[in-house]
Design a protein around this motif. Structure first.
Motif, mmCIF file in Angstrom:
data_model
loop_
_atom_site.group_PDB
_atom_site.id
_atom_site.type_symbol
_atom_site.label_atom_id
_atom_site.label_comp_id
_atom_site.label_asym_id
_atom_site.label_seq_id
_atom_site.Cartn_x
_atom_site.Cartn_y
_atom_site.Cartn_z
ATOM 1 N N LEU A 98 6.714 2.905 -35.530
ATOM 2 C CA LEU A 98 6.304 4.220 -35.029
ATOM 3 C C LEU A 98 7.510 5.010 -34.548
ATOM 4 C CD1 LEU A 98 4.161 6.278 -34.237
ATOM 5 C CD2 LEU A 98 3.845 5.028 -32.074
ATOM 6 N N ALA A 99 8.396 4.358 -33.800
ATOM 7 C CA ALA A 99 9.594 5.036 -33.305
ATOM 8 C C ALA A 99 10.456 5.533 -34.456
ATOM 9 C CB ALA A 99 10.395 4.085 -32.418
ATOM 10 N N ALA A 100 10.670 4.681 -35.454
ATOM 11 C CA ALA A 100 11.518 5.062 -36.586
ATOM 12 C C ALA A 100 10.926 6.227 -37.368
ATOM 13 C CB ALA A 100 11.723 3.855 -37.504
ATOM 14 N N VAL A 101 9.614 6.186 -37.623
ATOM 15 C CA VAL A 101 8.975 7.269 -38.374
ATOM 16 C C VAL A 101 9.055 8.581 -37.606
ATOM 17 C CG1 VAL A 101 6.770 8.113 -39.298
ATOM 18 C CG2 VAL A 101 7.446 5.734 -39.661
ATOM 19 N N GLY B 192 12.550 13.449 -21.377
ATOM 20 C CA GLY B 192 12.709 12.003 -21.473
ATOM 21 C C GLY B 192 12.396 11.265 -20.189
ATOM 22 N N TRP B 193 12.660 11.918 -19.049
ATOM 23 C CA TRP B 193 12.430 11.263 -17.766
ATOM 24 C C TRP B 193 10.963 10.894 -17.550
ATOM 25 C CZ3 TRP B 193 9.050 13.589 -14.376
ATOM 26 C CH2 TRP B 193 8.738 14.924 -14.631
ATOM 27 N N THR B 194 10.043 11.567 -18.248
ATOM 28 C CA THR B 194 8.622 11.280 -18.076
ATOM 29 C C THR B 194 8.208 9.956 -18.735
ATOM 30 O OG1 THR B 194 7.969 12.492 -20.084
ATOM 31 C CG2 THR B 194 8.082 13.741 -18.017
ATOM 32 N N SER B 195 9.122 9.341 -19.452
ATOM 33 C CA SER B 195 8.813 8.061 -20.097
ATOM 34 C C SER B 195 9.214 6.873 -19.225
ATOM 35 C CB SER B 195 9.500 7.972 -21.462
ATOM 36 O OG SER B 195 10.913 8.073 -21.335
ATOM 37 N N LEU C 68 4.022 3.227 -25.247
ATOM 38 C CA LEU C 68 5.378 2.723 -25.064
ATOM 39 C C LEU C 68 6.392 3.392 -25.991
ATOM 40 C CD1 LEU C 68 4.515 -1.056 -24.653
ATOM 41 C CD2 LEU C 68 5.391 0.466 -22.878
ATOM 42 N N ALA C 69 5.902 4.082 -27.015
ATOM 43 C CA ALA C 69 6.810 4.768 -27.943
ATOM 44 C C ALA C 69 7.213 6.159 -27.446
ATOM 45 C CB ALA C 69 6.161 4.882 -29.318
ATOM 46 N N MET C 70 6.708 6.564 -26.288
ATOM 47 C CA MET C 70 6.999 7.910 -25.790
ATOM 48 C C MET C 70 8.497 8.201 -25.583
ATOM 49 S SD MET C 70 4.299 9.582 -25.939
ATOM 50 C CE MET C 70 4.936 11.067 -25.160
ATOM 51 N N PRO C 71 9.330 7.228 -25.143
ATOM 52 C CA PRO C 71 10.761 7.545 -25.029
ATOM 53 C C PRO C 71 11.349 8.040 -26.347
ATOM 54 C CG PRO C 71 10.279 5.470 -23.926
ATOM 55 C CD PRO C 71 9.041 5.859 -24.676
ATOM 56 N N PHE C 72 10.887 7.497 -27.456
ATOM 57 C CA PHE C 72 11.396 7.885 -28.768
ATOM 58 C C PHE C 72 10.836 9.244 -29.197
ATOM 59 C CE2 PHE C 72 10.924 3.246 -28.535
ATOM 60 C CZ PHE C 72 12.258 2.884 -28.592
ATOM 61 N N PHE C 73 9.618 9.542 -28.766
ATOM 62 C CA PHE C 73 9.007 10.824 -29.111
ATOM 63 C C PHE C 73 9.794 11.982 -28.510
ATOM 64 C CE2 PHE C 73 5.923 14.231 -28.026
ATOM 65 C CZ PHE C 73 5.585 14.609 -29.318
ATOM 66 N N TRP C 74 10.208 11.845 -27.243
ATOM 67 C CA TRP C 74 10.948 12.932 -26.595
ATOM 68 C C TRP C 74 12.312 13.142 -27.243
ATOM 69 C CZ3 TRP C 74 7.578 15.682 -24.599
ATOM 70 C CH2 TRP C 74 6.541 15.181 -23.820
ATOM 71 N N VAL C 75 12.923 12.076 -27.699
ATOM 72 C CA VAL C 75 14.171 12.221 -28.448
ATOM 73 C C VAL C 75 13.902 12.914 -29.781
ATOM 74 C CG1 VAL C 75 16.081 10.984 -29.553
ATOM 75 C CG2 VAL C 75 15.187 10.176 -27.358
ATOM 76 N N ALA C 76 12.815 12.527 -30.435
ATOM 77 C CA ALA C 76 12.507 13.048 -31.766
ATOM 78 C C ALA C 76 12.258 14.551 -31.773
ATOM 79 C CB ALA C 76 11.292 12.310 -32.340
ATOM 80 N N ILE C 77 11.624 15.088 -30.719
ATOM 81 C CA ILE C 77 11.272 16.518 -30.719
ATOM 82 C C ILE C 77 12.338 17.390 -30.057
ATOM 83 C CG2 ILE C 77 8.811 15.982 -30.754
ATOM 84 C CD1 ILE C 77 8.741 16.831 -27.781
#
Length: 261
Positions: free
Chosen positions: A45-48, A208-211, A121-130
């Motif tokens: 999920l993080a990679a996609v 990112g801090w919200t993760s 748990l994938a939320m840290p990667f989501f904030w980086v992605a957007i």
């Protein structure tokens, strides 16, 4: 497409992924498979997300971190499961006993719950992605350094335990090799360090801090729920007084000098 739509689409993909994992587990009658699906699911999920929503090299680095962590952990878990197949982990044996004649349906809901945890748990990667203005910062340096420490430490701990088991056929023997002389669960400790690294890396993006919930959840699960408690209970049953002495002399989580008793 909006970021929210992408997130919902990927969340649906997680549901499909865990449904397929449940079908395989049902077919094999081996629900311990969920542990491998969990590790693989987070990294996939993080990679996609990172590759589809952000084409910058920092996002690709974050994707590589997620895939290296999830790939190594999934491979390690599947090796252990394959070795003991068809004997399931004690946690899932207890769930089978508790759910009695509703095993398959209850485990389906359990798999779906694991899918929800993957999304959370994938939320840290989501904030980086957007993050459209992703720029290299000290947060990324700190996050990457912390992640490297955790990844190296967990890999070393697993390797030391594997070598110990290869040279000790006595199931009652207690491993005190290397990192295991300073912590009874160095693999869990360094797993938590990895997740702190993911969080710090995400702090390089505005939201990112919200993760922060991600490393907190992982640490809580490792220390209080699915990590140390069942592992310790099983070890005491198998190893007896030798493990009780180990408990008295060696820190449960944080690596510390052993005590003299």
């Amino acid at each position: 497409m909006s970021d929210a739509f992408w997130f919902l689409l990927l969340a649906g993909g997680v549901g499909v992924f865990f449904t397929l994992a449940w079908l395989i587990a049902y077919r094999l009658d081996f629900y311990s498979l969920v542990d491998v699906a969990w590790a693989a699911g987070i990294s996939l999920l993080a990679a996609v997300m990172l590759i589809s929503l952000n084409h910058g090299w920092i996002a690709w680095l974050s994707a590589a971190m997620a895939c290296m962590w999830g790939g190594r952990l999934a491979w390690h878990l599947q090796r252990r499961l394959h070795k003991h197949f068809p004997q399931e982990d004690a946690r899932y044996v207890r769930l089978r006993e508790h759910w009695a004649d509703r095993v398959s349906g209850k485990f389906f809901m359990f798999f779906m719950g694991q899918g929800l945890s993957v999304i959370l748990l994938a939320m840290p990667f989501f904030w980086v992605a957007i993050d459209e203005n992703l720029q290299w910062s000290m947060w990324h340096v700190l996050g990457l350094s912390t992640w490297l420490l955790g990844f190296a430490g967990e890999s070393l701990a697993d390797r030391q335990m594997r070598r110990f088991k290869q040279k000790n056929s006595d199931s009652r023997a207690v491993c005190r090799d290397g990192l295991w002389n300073y912590s009874r669960h160095p693999n869990y400790f360094f797993e938590s360090v990895i997740w702190v690294g993911f969080f710090l890396f995400a702090c390089g993006s505005p939201w990112g801090w919200t993760s922060l919930h991600a490393p907190i959840i992982i640490i809580y699960l490792l220390v209080k729920v699915t990590g140390i408690p069942p592992t310790e209970a099983s070890a005491v049953l198998r190893k007896g007084d030798a493990y009780r002495h180990y408990q008295k002399t060696t820190s449960a989580f944080f690596p510390l000098p052993p005590k003299r008793v």
